[in-house]
Design a protein around this motif. Sequence first.
Motif, PDB file in Angstrom:
ATOM      1  N   CYS A  92     -34.425  -6.682 -25.912  1.00  0.00           N
ATOM      2  CA  CYS A  92     -35.845  -6.934 -26.182  1.00  0.00           C
ATOM      3  C   CYS A  92     -36.628  -5.653 -26.462  1.00  0.00           C
ATOM      4  CB  CYS A  92     -36.464  -7.691 -25.008  1.00  0.00           C
ATOM      5  SG  CYS A  92     -35.838  -9.372 -24.843  1.00  0.00           S
ATOM      6  N   VAL A 117     -33.946 -15.369 -24.572  1.00  0.00           N
ATOM      7  CA  VAL A 117     -33.990 -13.912 -24.691  1.00  0.00           C
ATOM      8  C   VAL A 117     -33.237 -13.305 -23.510  1.00  0.00           C
ATOM      9  CG1 VAL A 117     -36.115 -13.730 -26.017  1.00  0.00           C
ATOM     10  CG2 VAL A 117     -36.237 -13.856 -23.527  1.00  0.00           C
ATOM     11  N   ASP A 122     -32.270  -9.312 -21.571  1.00  0.00           N
ATOM     12  CA  ASP A 122     -32.500  -7.879 -21.486  1.00  0.00           C
ATOM     13  C   ASP A 122     -32.157  -7.430 -20.070  1.00  0.00           C
ATOM     14  OD1 ASP A 122     -34.069  -5.704 -23.287  1.00  0.00           O
ATOM     15  OD2 ASP A 122     -34.442  -5.303 -21.170  1.00  0.00           O
ATOM     16  N   CYS A 144     -38.331  -9.396 -21.165  1.00  0.00           N
ATOM     17  CA  CYS A 144     -38.128 -10.758 -21.671  1.00  0.00           C
ATOM     18  C   CYS A 144     -39.452 -11.506 -21.720  1.00  0.00           C
ATOM     19  CB  CYS A 144     -37.143 -11.507 -20.778  1.00  0.00           C
ATOM     20  SG  CYS A 144     -35.452 -10.884 -20.786  1.00  0.00           S
ATOM     21  N   ARG A 183     -41.418 -12.855 -25.115  1.00  0.00           N
ATOM     22  CA  ARG A 183     -41.753 -14.273 -25.289  1.00  0.00           C
ATOM     23  C   ARG A 183     -43.228 -14.437 -25.627  1.00  0.00           C
ATOM     24  NH1 ARG A 183     -41.037 -18.803 -20.600  1.00  0.00           N
ATOM     25  NH2 ARG A 183     -42.513 -17.407 -19.540  1.00  0.00           N
ATOM     26  N   MET A 197     -34.567 -17.221 -20.004  1.00  0.00           N
ATOM     27  CA  MET A 197     -34.769 -15.777 -20.032  1.00  0.00           C
ATOM     28  C   MET A 197     -33.798 -15.162 -19.034  1.00  0.00           C
ATOM     29  SD  MET A 197     -38.868 -15.180 -20.510  1.00  0.00           S
ATOM     30  CE  MET A 197     -39.343 -15.947 -18.956  1.00  0.00           C
ATOM     31  N   ALA A 239     -31.868 -11.817 -17.350  1.00  0.00           N
ATOM     32  CA  ALA A 239     -32.040 -10.389 -17.097  1.00  0.00           C
ATOM     33  C   ALA A 239     -30.900  -9.877 -16.236  1.00  0.00           C
ATOM     34  CB  ALA A 239     -33.381 -10.125 -16.408  1.00  0.00           C
TER      35      ALA A 239
END
Length: 454
Positions: free
Chosen positions: A71, A94, A96, A102, A106, A124, A126
Amino acid sequence: MTDINTNGLKPSGDPAVATGSSRRDFLRDQLAASATVVGGWAMATNASASQAEPSAGSSDDQPLRIALVGCGGRGTGAANDTLTINENIQLVAVADLDMSKCEQKRTLISKRHREKVAIRDDKMYAGLDAYKRVLDDPEIDLVLLTTSPGFRPYHIAEAVEAGKHVFAEKPTCVDPAGYRVCLAAHEKAVANKTAIVTGTQYRRQTNYIEAVNKIREGAIGEIVSATSRYCSNGIWHKVRKDGMSDLDFQLDNWMHFIWLSGDQITEQAVHNIDAMNWVMGAPPESAFGCGGRFTRPDDSEMWDSMSIDYQYPGNRILSFTCRQIPGATGDNGNVVYGTEAIMHIGAGSTGSRIVDRSGKELWSCKGSIADAYKQEHKDLVDSIRSGNPIVELKQTAESSLTAVMGRMAAYTGKQVDWNFVTERSKLDLFPKNLTSTSEITSPGYAIPGKTKLV
């Protein structure tokens, strides 16, 4: 493309990700990297892996579902480009290292493409295995891989194995080991009918396409030699925060560490090298070069300038220069010298032109880099929907390795040839068994005559 910070995602030590590491170790142990062995590795993974089919969403009546891995700025650019030019697609996930990034992406992308963004909170991801969660998600058809380059070959290979279509930013490798992973992933993508388009946008820019066509038609006669320059100013560098581990600092400053970026010649200047490989019709046979560092921070491994002579088939020489030095004159573009005329192929949107020996213009063509950025994403999605997926990883891997070969020549002070880097080099910069607790000490910057050719 200018330097924009992105965030690298890395394999973790959990069992789900260890499989990817073992595949990489298997490839490393098997090869000195001949094409035969690469093909054998691809067959082995086909036999042992999950045999994932290409994801759904390839018909016109349902949205193509996209995930962004990484991201940073380039990830934002890639997502914006594909959402702008393509219809009936949705960004649904997404990933990251940092959840806050993230969330930021968004929010940012949703403002511009509200109807094409549908990222739930549980989509999302992470952390160290964030990319893995994306690849395990059966709702995702296409992944945009925009992390720091050191991870690129392994993310691509795992994405192809998971049956995902791929957009991969350049470069696609930073060492010969990664190049071999790319070759195997290319062959598997062809077999699986999964698309791979890469961020070498000049291949889709009007003035570049027309310039290459003119050269092929003989408009400048036979190619004698060429020059190419990617000379820019300084780049970003982040001050180390208190309590940062070596690994966290290197990931945060990924451009400055060679296992992550490949140095400027690989990370940034590969655009011009790719264009020259395209013009010449093949990778070069050898490289001889020099360079050094004058302005880099003490904790950076990068050089700030390199000059490489690449010898292409037919004894054609490309004189290539790249540098990132604050206050120095910038120059970015390519000149191809023919027996009859000279072709200038400008970077960015500066266009292309043919001049005779006196400088009189004989032909010109404009081009828009912004349009080219979007066109690569349209071509990718169109190929998926048509059932004839584009797979162009091999050509970008060759250009990336061409940049690596030049770096190896400059770093070591040796002449390096294509046969060596493709078949005999053992250089593998990616840390083994990388986890969040790994201790990674920088080897410092390369010194010709001391740095060994591996």
